[in-house]
Write a protein that holds these residues in place. Structure first.
Motif, PDB file in Angstrom:
ATOM      1  N   ALA A 102       0.831  -1.207   0.000  1.00 16.70           N
ATOM      2  CA  ALA A 102       0.000   0.000   0.000  1.00 16.70           C
ATOM      3  C   ALA A 102       0.865   1.257   0.000  1.00 16.70           C
ATOM      4  N   ASN A 103       0.346   2.306  -0.671  1.00 17.69           N
ATOM      5  CA  ASN A 103       1.057   3.584  -0.689  1.00 17.69           C
ATOM      6  C   ASN A 103       1.040   4.211   0.696  1.00 17.69           C
ATOM      7  N   PHE A 104       2.192   4.735   1.102  1.00 19.81           N
ATOM      8  CA  PHE A 104       2.283   5.370   2.419  1.00 19.81           C
ATOM      9  C   PHE A 104       1.630   6.752   2.403  1.00 19.81           C
ATOM     10  N   PHE A 105       1.797   7.496   1.263  1.00 24.09           N
ATOM     11  CA  PHE A 105       1.220   8.832   1.137  1.00 24.09           C
ATOM     12  C   PHE A 105      -0.036   8.777   0.274  1.00 24.09           C
ATOM     13  N   PRO A 106      -0.982   9.660   0.526  1.00 24.83           N
ATOM     14  CA  PRO A 106      -2.183   9.715  -0.318  1.00 24.83           C
ATOM     15  C   PRO A 106      -1.818  10.045  -1.763  1.00 24.83           C
ATOM     16  N   ARG A 107      -2.715   9.684  -2.685  1.00 22.70           N
ATOM     17  CA  ARG A 107      -2.446   9.891  -4.102  1.00 22.70           C
ATOM     18  C   ARG A 107      -2.258  11.376  -4.450  1.00 22.70           C
ATOM     19  N   TRP A 108      -2.999  12.259  -3.752  1.00 23.34           N
ATOM     20  CA  TRP A 108      -2.929  13.686  -4.109  1.00 23.34           C
ATOM     21  C   TRP A 108      -1.549  14.301  -3.869  1.00 23.34           C
ATOM     22  N   THR A 109      -0.745  13.665  -3.012  1.00 25.47           N
ATOM     23  CA  THR A 109       0.584  14.218  -2.734  1.00 25.47           C
ATOM     24  C   THR A 109       1.519  14.108  -3.934  1.00 25.47           C
ATOM     25  N   ASN A 110       1.134  13.308  -4.932  1.00 25.91           N
ATOM     26  CA  ASN A 110       1.968  13.204  -6.130  1.00 25.91           C
ATOM     27  C   ASN A 110       2.075  14.539  -6.867  1.00 25.91           C
ATOM     28  N   TRP A 111       1.059  15.389  -6.650  1.00 32.25           N
ATOM     29  CA  TRP A 111       1.047  16.683  -7.335  1.00 32.25           C
ATOM     30  C   TRP A 111       1.775  17.784  -6.560  1.00 32.25           C
ATOM     31  N   VAL A 112       2.151  17.508  -5.328  1.00 32.02           N
ATOM     32  CA  VAL A 112       2.778  18.544  -4.503  1.00 32.02           C
ATOM     33  C   VAL A 112       4.065  19.098  -5.127  1.00 32.02           C
TER      34      VAL A 112
END
Length: 241
Positions: free
Chosen positions: A2-12
């Protein structure tokens, strides 16, 4: 896994880069607009309704600044000469010159000449001409070599930083009061012995100024600053009242 960070953080990272670019562009644009002569009006040289060559009137004919700008020593604002002042001479001198037709029309009709302001202080800044010229600040310091200008232009930025430079170091600009309206004056014109006899010298001076061959601007300015107890305001209330 599982991803540790939420998907939206990819855009940060992308958003941070975009924000950085916007900030840099904004700072660059602001600096370009507010710091360059385009904003400070340096070299601003409008066309006047009547050509008035200061170089001829002042340098060639020897007219004093105060003949036309007669309020400069007693008022906060320096006045633009009225038509009567012009006609004191031009009823006899160049009285048929076609360039002076607007002056003659103004004289006949009573309507003032619509001069274009060049050096204009913004409304939120208080500036007193009399306070400056009566304490050794020459026209030259703010307006440049007007006596050499065929067409007047704005020679200095008149920005807050520019004003503060003088308020913080007035000794770099002060001159004897009888030389305020002499736009060709230079520190080397001062005769040290006569200057010291009239104004003295700074209390912390380590040498006798009267025995020097020449005085520097700093030496002259420091003497006058102490003599006249000049302490220009450097806080906001000094100019923003």
């Amino acid at each position: 896994m599982a991803n540790f960070f939420p998907r939206w953080t990819n855009w940060v990272p992308i958003k941070l880069v975009v924000c950085g670019i916007v900030i840099v562009c904004g700072l660059t644009a602001g600096t370009w607009y507010y710091v360059t002569p385009k904003y400070t009006k340096v070299r601003y040289q409008p066309i006047q309704p009547v050509p008035f060559p200061h170089d001829i009137h002042v340098t060639q004919l020897g007219m004093d600044c105060r003949y036309c700008h007669s309020f400069v020593e007693v008022a906060a604002h320096s006045n633009v000469p009225n038509t009567q002042t012009c006609m004191n001479c031009h009823t006899q001198v160049q009285k048929d010159n076609p360039k002076l037709e607007p002056v003659r029309v103004s004289w006949k009709t009573g309507e003032p000449i619509d001069w274009v302001w060049i050096h204009r202080t913004v409304d939120y800044v208080y500036y007193n001409h009399a306070a400056h010229v009566n304490r050794g600040i020459s026209c030259f310091s703010c307006h440049g070599p007007v006596n050499r200008m065929p067409v007047v232009y704005q020679a200095k930025p008149h920005s807050m930083a520019w004003c503060l430079e003088c308020h913080r170091h007035p000794e770099n600009f002060l001159r004897p009061e009888d030389q305020v309206f002499n736009l060709d004056w230079k520190p080397e014109d001062v005769k040290p012995a006569e200057f010291v006899a009239k104004y003295g010298q700074p209390s912390d001076a380590r040498e006798d100024f009267s025995k020097k061959k020449k005085l520097t601007q700093t030496q002259i300015g420091q003497t006058l600053k102490e003599r006249w107890n000049i302490t220009p305001p450097q806080n906001c209330q000094g100019c923003h009242r």
